[in-house]
Design a protein around this motif. Structure first.
Motif, PDB file in Angstrom:
ATOM      1  N   LEU A 178       0.828  -1.201   0.000  1.00  0.00           N
ATOM      2  CA  LEU A 178       0.000   0.000   0.000  1.00  0.00           C
ATOM      3  C   LEU A 178       0.867   1.259   0.000  1.00  0.00           C
ATOM      4  N   ALA A 179       1.950   1.275   0.780  1.00  0.00           N
ATOM      5  CA  ALA A 179       2.842   2.434   0.805  1.00  0.00           C
ATOM      6  C   ALA A 179       3.496   2.658  -0.557  1.00  0.00           C
ATOM      7  N   SER A 180       3.879   1.587  -1.226  1.00  0.00           N
ATOM      8  CA  SER A 180       4.491   1.723  -2.544  1.00  0.00           C
ATOM      9  C   SER A 180       3.494   2.265  -3.565  1.00  0.00           C
ATOM     10  N   ALA A 181       2.237   1.813  -3.471  1.00  0.00           N
ATOM     11  CA  ALA A 181       1.223   2.302  -4.412  1.00  0.00           C
ATOM     12  C   ALA A 181       0.973   3.804  -4.233  1.00  0.00           C
ATOM     13  N   ILE A 182       0.915   4.273  -2.990  1.00  0.00           N
ATOM     14  CA  ILE A 182       0.689   5.697  -2.743  1.00  0.00           C
ATOM     15  C   ILE A 182       1.888   6.517  -3.218  1.00  0.00           C
ATOM     16  N   THR A 183       3.097   6.023  -2.966  1.00  0.00           N
ATOM     17  CA  THR A 183       4.302   6.753  -3.394  1.00  0.00           C
ATOM     18  C   THR A 183       4.376   6.839  -4.909  1.00  0.00           C
ATOM     19  N   ARG A 184       4.030   5.763  -5.606  1.00  0.00           N
ATOM     20  CA  ARG A 184       4.074   5.787  -7.074  1.00  0.00           C
ATOM     21  C   ARG A 184       3.097   6.807  -7.656  1.00  0.00           C
ATOM     22  N   GLN A 185       1.988   7.075  -6.989  1.00  0.00           N
ATOM     23  CA  GLN A 185       1.017   8.041  -7.498  1.00  0.00           C
ATOM     24  C   GLN A 185       1.358   9.478  -7.097  1.00  0.00           C
ATOM     25  N   LEU A 186       2.146   9.658  -6.048  1.00  0.00           N
ATOM     26  CA  LEU A 186       2.534  11.005  -5.624  1.00  0.00           C
ATOM     27  C   LEU A 186       3.805  11.485  -6.330  1.00  0.00           C
ATOM     28  N   ARG A 187       4.730  10.582  -6.620  1.00  0.00           N
ATOM     29  CA  ARG A 187       6.043  10.981  -7.125  1.00  0.00           C
ATOM     30  C   ARG A 187       5.963  11.782  -8.431  1.00  0.00           C
ATOM     31  N   PRO A 188       5.153  11.441  -9.434  1.00  0.00           N
ATOM     32  CA  PRO A 188       5.138  12.245 -10.665  1.00  0.00           C
ATOM     33  C   PRO A 188       4.627  13.663 -10.469  1.00  0.00           C
ATOM     34  N   ASN A 189       3.879  13.915  -9.384  1.00  0.00           N
ATOM     35  CA  ASN A 189       3.304  15.242  -9.151  1.00  0.00           C
ATOM     36  C   ASN A 189       4.093  16.076  -8.140  1.00  0.00           C
ATOM     37  N   TRP A 190       5.197  15.543  -7.633  1.00  0.00           N
ATOM     38  CA  TRP A 190       5.958  16.242  -6.594  1.00  0.00           C
ATOM     39  C   TRP A 190       7.129  16.975  -7.235  1.00  0.00           C
ATOM     40  N   ASN A 191       7.177  18.300  -7.025  1.00  0.00           N
ATOM     41  CA  ASN A 191       8.237  19.146  -7.570  1.00  0.00           C
ATOM     42  C   ASN A 191       8.801  19.988  -6.428  1.00  0.00           C
ATOM     43  N   ALA A 243       3.864  20.426  -1.748  1.00  0.00           N
ATOM     44  CA  ALA A 243       3.483  19.102  -1.253  1.00  0.00           C
ATOM     45  C   ALA A 243       1.974  18.912  -1.321  1.00  0.00           C
ATOM     46  N   ILE A 244       1.224  19.955  -0.915  1.00  0.00           N
ATOM     47  CA  ILE A 244      -0.239  19.873  -1.005  1.00  0.00           C
ATOM     48  C   ILE A 244      -0.677  19.805  -2.465  1.00  0.00           C
ATOM     49  N   ARG A 245      -0.001  20.524  -3.340  1.00  0.00           N
ATOM     50  CA  ARG A 245      -0.328  20.486  -4.769  1.00  0.00           C
ATOM     51  C   ARG A 245      -0.118  19.079  -5.331  1.00  0.00           C
ATOM     52  N   ALA A 246       0.913  18.387  -4.877  1.00  0.00           N
ATOM     53  CA  ALA A 246       1.156  17.015  -5.346  1.00  0.00           C
ATOM     54  C   ALA A 246       0.024  16.084  -4.938  1.00  0.00           C
ATOM     55  N   VAL A 247      -0.514  16.268  -3.724  1.00  0.00           N
ATOM     56  CA  VAL A 247      -1.628  15.436  -3.274  1.00  0.00           C
ATOM     57  C   VAL A 247      -2.871  15.716  -4.108  1.00  0.00           C
ATOM     58  N   ARG A 248      -3.167  16.989  -4.347  1.00  0.00           N
ATOM     59  CA  ARG A 248      -4.348  17.326  -5.135  1.00  0.00           C
ATOM     60  C   ARG A 248      -4.219  16.845  -6.579  1.00  0.00           C
ATOM     61  N   SER A 249      -2.995  16.849  -7.127  1.00  0.00           N
ATOM     62  CA  SER A 249      -2.816  16.410  -8.508  1.00  0.00           C
ATOM     63  C   SER A 249      -2.942  14.899  -8.658  1.00  0.00           C
ATOM     64  N   ALA A 250      -2.673  14.143  -7.586  1.00  0.00           N
ATOM     65  CA  ALA A 250      -2.760  12.674  -7.646  1.00  0.00           C
ATOM     66  C   ALA A 250      -4.174  12.156  -7.488  1.00  0.00           C
ATOM     67  N   VAL A 251      -5.122  13.021  -7.127  1.00  0.00           N
ATOM     68  CA  VAL A 251      -6.521  12.617  -6.959  1.00  0.00           C
ATOM     69  C   VAL A 251      -7.138  12.346  -8.334  1.00  0.00           C
ATOM     70  N   PRO A 252      -7.961  11.285  -8.484  1.00  0.00           N
ATOM     71  CA  PRO A 252      -8.337  10.294  -7.461  1.00  0.00           C
ATOM     72  C   PRO A 252      -7.287   9.200  -7.329  1.00  0.00           C
TER      73      PRO A 252
END
Length: 274
Positions: A178-191, A243-252
């Motif tokens: 589960l941690a790997s899945a969340i990281t894979r979806q956040l990493r492309p949106n984190w700058n 960091a907050i922008r990366a979370v919003r960009s990974a939704v859903p």
């Protein structure tokens, strides 16, 4: 007693030693000014051993509940005893009577009279027939036997006929996947921001998710105090904002529904190594 004067050679040696020491101090000072010492603080390293773990493989075909194992109820009344099998006596043929043997008559020279011989056949020696020994069949002490479906179920439910095992528990493998899945979806949106000591900043973002992976509420962010220095303090606000922008960009988020109780409320660290 007069003062001892230095000779000419001693004066030359003393002056040369002083000049060399001064030159050495100057060289060391220039080297320190041109090449300042580097920060030898060891960098943090994040190791993930479950980057490619499949979440669907941890609980194949899960079911909500599974039927309990059922055994038939034992009877309170004992079963009737079984009658032993009757053994018929085996008929044996009588033995044949032995042939009587006769002795020859004596000669008249020795004894004129002859002894009469017994010509009646002897009685046959027969034993009475005995029935074969048999082992009595075991008696049923009562109650019913356990049926073939004693282990038919895999759970403890009495409201369903499903015999498959229920969903797998959430263990270390499931947590790492589960941690790997969340990281894979956040990493492309984190700058992360750039600047002096900006790579040392560590911010923690908290957010809640609906079951379909969409945001529920507004994410919050805080930066760890031990990661803030005098050089990167102006970048703290920008670090949290991105960091907050990366979370919003990974939704859903695309996460397994069977583990929704584990990812409905998340808290994640954002740094240069995400």
């Amino acid at each position: 007693m007069g003062e001892t004067a230095f000779r000419f050679e001693e004066r030359i040696g003393l002056i040369a030693a002083i000049v060399l020491h001064v030159a050495l101090v100057v060289v060391l000072a220039m080297q320190f000014a041109l090449f300042p010492p580097k920060d030898i603080t060891p960098d943090r390293m994040t190791v993930s051993l479950a980057t490619e773990v499949s979440l669907e493989a941890t609980a194949p075909e899960p079911v909500a509940e599974s039927r309990a194992a059922i055994a038939p109820t034992l009877s309170e009344e004992p079963a009737p005893p079984e009658e032993p099998a009757q053994v018929e006596p085996v008929e044996t043929a009588p033995r044949p009577a032995p042939v009587p043997q006769t002795r020859p008559a004596p000669t008249p020279q020795t004894r004129p009279q002859t002894r009469p011989t017994n010509t009646s056949p002897p009685r046959p020696r027969t034993r009475p027939d005995r029935p074969r020994e048999t082992t009595p069949a075991p008696r049923n002490t009562g109650g019913s036997r356990i049926g073939d479906n004693f282990l038919g179920g895999s759970g403890n439910s009495t409201n369903t006929d499903e015999t498959r095992p229920p969903a797998a528990t959430f263990g270390r493998r499931e947590r790492a996947a589960l941690a790997s899945a969340i990281t894979r979806q956040l990493r492309p949106n984190w700058n992360p921001p750039t600047g002096v000591d900006a790579d040392k900043l560590v911010s923690t973002v908290s957010w809640r998710l609906n079951q379909d992976g969409t945001l529920r509420g507004t994410p919050t962010c805080r930066t760890q105090n031990n990661s803030i220095t005098a050089s990167n303090r102006p970048q703290v606000g920008l670090h949290c904002e991105r960091a907050i922008r990366a979370v919003r960009s990974a939704v859903p988020f695309n996460l397994p529904e069977q583990f929704y109780s584990r990812w409905d409320d998340l808290e994640w660290q954002f740094d240069i190594r995400l």
